[in-house]
Scaffold this active site. Structure first.
Site, PDB file in Angstrom:
ATOM      1  CE  LYS A 151     112.429  36.181 -42.200  1.00 14.16           C
ATOM      2  NZ  LYS A 151     111.686  35.375 -43.142  1.00 14.16           N
ATOM      3  CE  LYS A 177     105.158  36.522 -38.203  1.00 13.38           C
ATOM      4  NZ  LYS A 177     106.151  35.856 -39.013  1.00 13.38           N
ATOM      5  CG  ASP A 179     109.699  33.178 -40.752  1.00 15.38           C
ATOM      6  OD1 ASP A 179     108.585  33.244 -41.309  1.00 15.38           O
ATOM      7  OD2 ASP A 179     110.712  33.727 -41.203  1.00 15.38           O
ATOM      8  CG  HIS A 267     102.270  33.988 -41.210  1.00 14.54           C
ATOM      9  ND1 HIS A 267     102.197  33.362 -42.432  1.00 14.54           N
ATOM     10  CD2 HIS A 267     103.425  34.699 -41.216  1.00 14.54           C
ATOM     11  CE1 HIS A 267     103.279  33.675 -43.146  1.00 14.54           C
ATOM     12  NE2 HIS A 267     104.028  34.499 -42.430  1.00 14.54           N
ATOM     13  CG  HIS A 300     101.209  38.525 -42.208  1.00 17.86           C
ATOM     14  ND1 HIS A 300     102.504  38.417 -42.638  1.00 17.86           N
ATOM     15  CD2 HIS A 300     101.242  38.306 -40.866  1.00 17.86           C
ATOM     16  CE1 HIS A 300     103.293  38.151 -41.622  1.00 17.86           C
ATOM     17  NE2 HIS A 300     102.543  38.059 -40.528  1.00 17.86           N
ATOM     18  CB  SER A 338     105.141  41.037 -43.217  1.00 18.11           C
ATOM     19  OG  SER A 338     106.297  40.355 -42.842  1.00 18.11           O
ATOM     20  N   GLY A 362     112.111  41.044 -41.778  1.00 19.87           N
ATOM     21  CA  GLY A 362     113.021  39.993 -41.322  1.00 19.87           C
ATOM     22  C   GLY A 362     114.389  40.261 -41.923  1.00 19.87           C
TER      23      GLY A 362
HETATM   24  C1  CAP Z   1     108.798  38.014 -44.194  1.00 16.66           C
HETATM   25  C2  CAP Z   1     108.177  36.680 -43.928  1.00 16.66           C
HETATM   26  C3  CAP Z   1     106.668  36.489 -44.064  1.00 16.66           C
HETATM   27  C4  CAP Z   1     106.034  37.004 -45.312  1.00 16.66           C
HETATM   28  C5  CAP Z   1     104.750  36.302 -45.707  1.00 16.66           C
HETATM   29  C6  CAP Z   1     108.893  35.719 -44.809  1.00 16.66           C
HETATM   30  O1  CAP Z   1     110.211  37.949 -44.166  1.00 16.66           O
HETATM   31  O2  CAP Z   1     108.435  36.289 -42.618  1.00 16.66           O
HETATM   32  O3  CAP Z   1     106.408  35.123 -43.900  1.00 16.66           O
HETATM   33  O4  CAP Z   1     105.767  38.350 -45.025  1.00 16.66           O
HETATM   34  O5  CAP Z   1     104.050  36.978 -46.667  1.00 16.66           O
HETATM   35  O6  CAP Z   1     109.370  34.711 -44.322  1.00 16.66           O
HETATM   36  O7  CAP Z   1     108.946  35.965 -45.989  1.00 16.66           O
HETATM   37  P1  CAP Z   1     111.154  39.023 -44.871  1.00 16.66           P
HETATM   38  P2  CAP Z   1     102.699  37.786 -46.390  1.00 16.66           P
HETATM   39  O8  CAP Z   1     110.916  40.337 -44.153  1.00 16.66           O
HETATM   40  O9  CAP Z   1     112.547  38.504 -44.654  1.00 16.66           O
HETATM   41  O10 CAP Z   1     110.768  39.093 -46.308  1.00 16.66           O
HETATM   42  O11 CAP Z   1     102.979  38.785 -45.293  1.00 16.66           O
HETATM   43  O12 CAP Z   1     102.442  38.480 -47.697  1.00 16.66           O
HETATM   44  O13 CAP Z   1     101.644  36.819 -46.012  1.00 16.66           O
HETATM   45 MG    MG Z   2     107.774  34.262 -42.707  1.00 26.73          MG
END
Ligand code: CAP
Ligand code: MG
Length: 413
Positions: A151, A177, A179, A267, A300, A338, A362
């Site tokens: 991030k 990973k 994003d 993802h 995920h 996540s 993240g």
């Molecule tokens: C998490 C994440 C993932 C989400 C997607 C984000 O970041 O990288 O894309 O987990 O949802 O950008 O939100 P944070 P899911 O840790 O900063 O929240 O796993 O439910 O598909």
């Molecule tokens: Mg993400």
């Protein structure tokens, strides 16, 4: 013209020969009529009788409504309705999750679950590495894997990305990973990023720490395997693909290509468009089962109701079980939790999901007041506390990075 009935209520299905789907149906119609409309539209019928439909065609290829329980309709499709050699998931989806969503007679319909016939299961190879393979690569036999998403999700250049990964690994994380929105933008070309991150991972390995970083190779179908081969050649230890924007075929192409020799992190960005409405769309359970068939090594699954994304403990647990279900003829998939994860919720997450998961944060790493390395340490300490059966705030008395994280974000009990 002869009329054919798709109703076979109470007749026991043969799971070896049929694909069995459960649909939640919302309609003003009589439920039997609604169920029949789905079975007809998705197999041998349409809105009217057909002069071209014969008894033989109907008997061999007609879908069968075998159960109606409240709003839940069970329909089975003969295996012959599916193209064994050349269909893949695209054709499966057009049968079990196609036109039915648009039928005007239905207010809403949701594919809740699917069980594939023996012949269809045998067409797919499943993960090459799976949960156990990932654990082997990472030399981490039993504790949860702990990862991060670099991030900010876009904007860092290759060197800053690699520095983030190195710091995260130095703090103890096993995974990181790209994003989902980062692929090959000008500010962070995929070649330079992959090479820089590979150097960071090699450095960590020399220091005795094993870590992988999933490089996002999501792109058009005609390019993805070629790109993945290049990325692997530049030193990637794991690939990432967005299954719903790229398609299930993209996961399968990567998993089954013999030249791809690293695990695939899957993802599911965009899934909310089809999973969020409890009455309409496609459940993540169905998506999870197909990702496993196609060969995703990690997927995920949600945070069992504790994180930032919509989800609930029951639905996410179903996904987790589908990843690990020992009755499937495939390796298991590493379930990834996540989305809004931070150290104060790790205990609850492990309590709900068990230890055979990959926990990812993240913001919960990069948002730590002490920076990425301390953020990583805070996450790892939270996992250690949970594995030792200790309350995080007690463990935090002797682990400052966890204490700082708990002070910043609190606890989720
Ligand atoms: C998490 C994440 C993932 C989400 C997607 C984000 O970041 O990288 O894309 O987990 O949802 O950008 O939100 P944070 P899911 O840790 O900063 O929240 O796993 O439910 O598909
Ligand atoms: Mg993400």
């Amino acid at each position: 013209m002869e009329s054919y009935s798709y109703m076979h209520l109470g007749e026991s299905a043969d799971p070896d020969k049929y694909v069995i789907c459960k649909y939640r149906v919302t309609t003003d119609l009589d439920m039997k009529k609604a169920a029949e409309a789905i079975a007809a539209e998705q197999s041998t019928g349409t809105w009217t009788g057909l002069s071209t439909l014969t008894q033989d065609i109907f008997d061999n290829y007609g879908a069968r409504v075998i159960d109606i329980n409240g709003d839940m309709v069970t329909i089975e499709y003969p295996e012959e309705d599916f193209s064994i050699e050349n269909g893949g998931v695209p054709q499966i989806l057009s049968v079990i999750a196609g036109n039915l969503f648009g039928l005007d007679a239905l207010k809403a319909v949701r594919l809740e679950d699917v069980t594939f016939s023996k012949g269809i299961r045998a067409m797919y190879k499943g993960p090459k590495f799976g949960a156990d393979g990932l654990r082997e690569i990472l030399h981490r036999p039993d504790k949860p894997l702990v990862g991060t998403i670099v991030k900010p999700k876009i904007g860092l250049d290759p060197e800053a990305t690699a520095a983030y990964v190195y710091e995260a690994g130095s703090g103890g994380l096993t995974n990181s990973k790209d994003d989902e929105t980062l692929t090959d933008q000008k500010f962070c070309p995929i070649e330079d990023r992959t090479i820089a991150v590979a150097e960071a991972l090699d450095r960590l390995k020399e220091e005795g720490h094993y870590m992988v970083h999933a490089v996002n190779v999501s792109t058009n179908g005609d390019k993805i395997v070629e790109l993945a081969e290049k990325v692997q050649g530049w030193g990637a230890k794991q690939l990432m693909v967005d299954v719903l924007t790229c398609g299930f075929g993209a996961v399968q192409a990567l998993a089954e290509d013999p030249s791809i020799k690293v695990p695939i992190h899957v993802h599911r960005t965009m899934h909310g468009a089809m999973t969020k409405d409890p009455l309409h769309g496609i459940s993540l359970l169905a998506i999870t089962k197909m990702v496993r068939m196609c060969g995703g090594d990690a997927l995920h699954i949600g945070t069992l109701g504790v994180g930032k994304m919509t989800g609930n403990a029951k639905g996410d647990r179903d996904n987790l079980e589908a990843c690990l279900d020992p009755s499937m003829p495939y390796k298991t998939v590493m379930p990834v939790c996540s989305g809004g994860v931070y150290p104060g919720m790790v205990g609850k997450l492990i309590e709900e999901a068990g230890k055979n998961i990959q926990i990812q944060a993240g913001g919960g790493v990069a948002g730590h007041p002490g920076g990425v390395r301390k953020g990583a340490m805070g996450m790892c300490q939270a996992v250690d506390a949970a594995c030792l059966g200790m309350a995080p705030n007690k463990y935090a008395e002797t682990h400052i990075e966890l204490k700082e994280a708990l002070d910043e974000w609190g606890m989720k009990l």
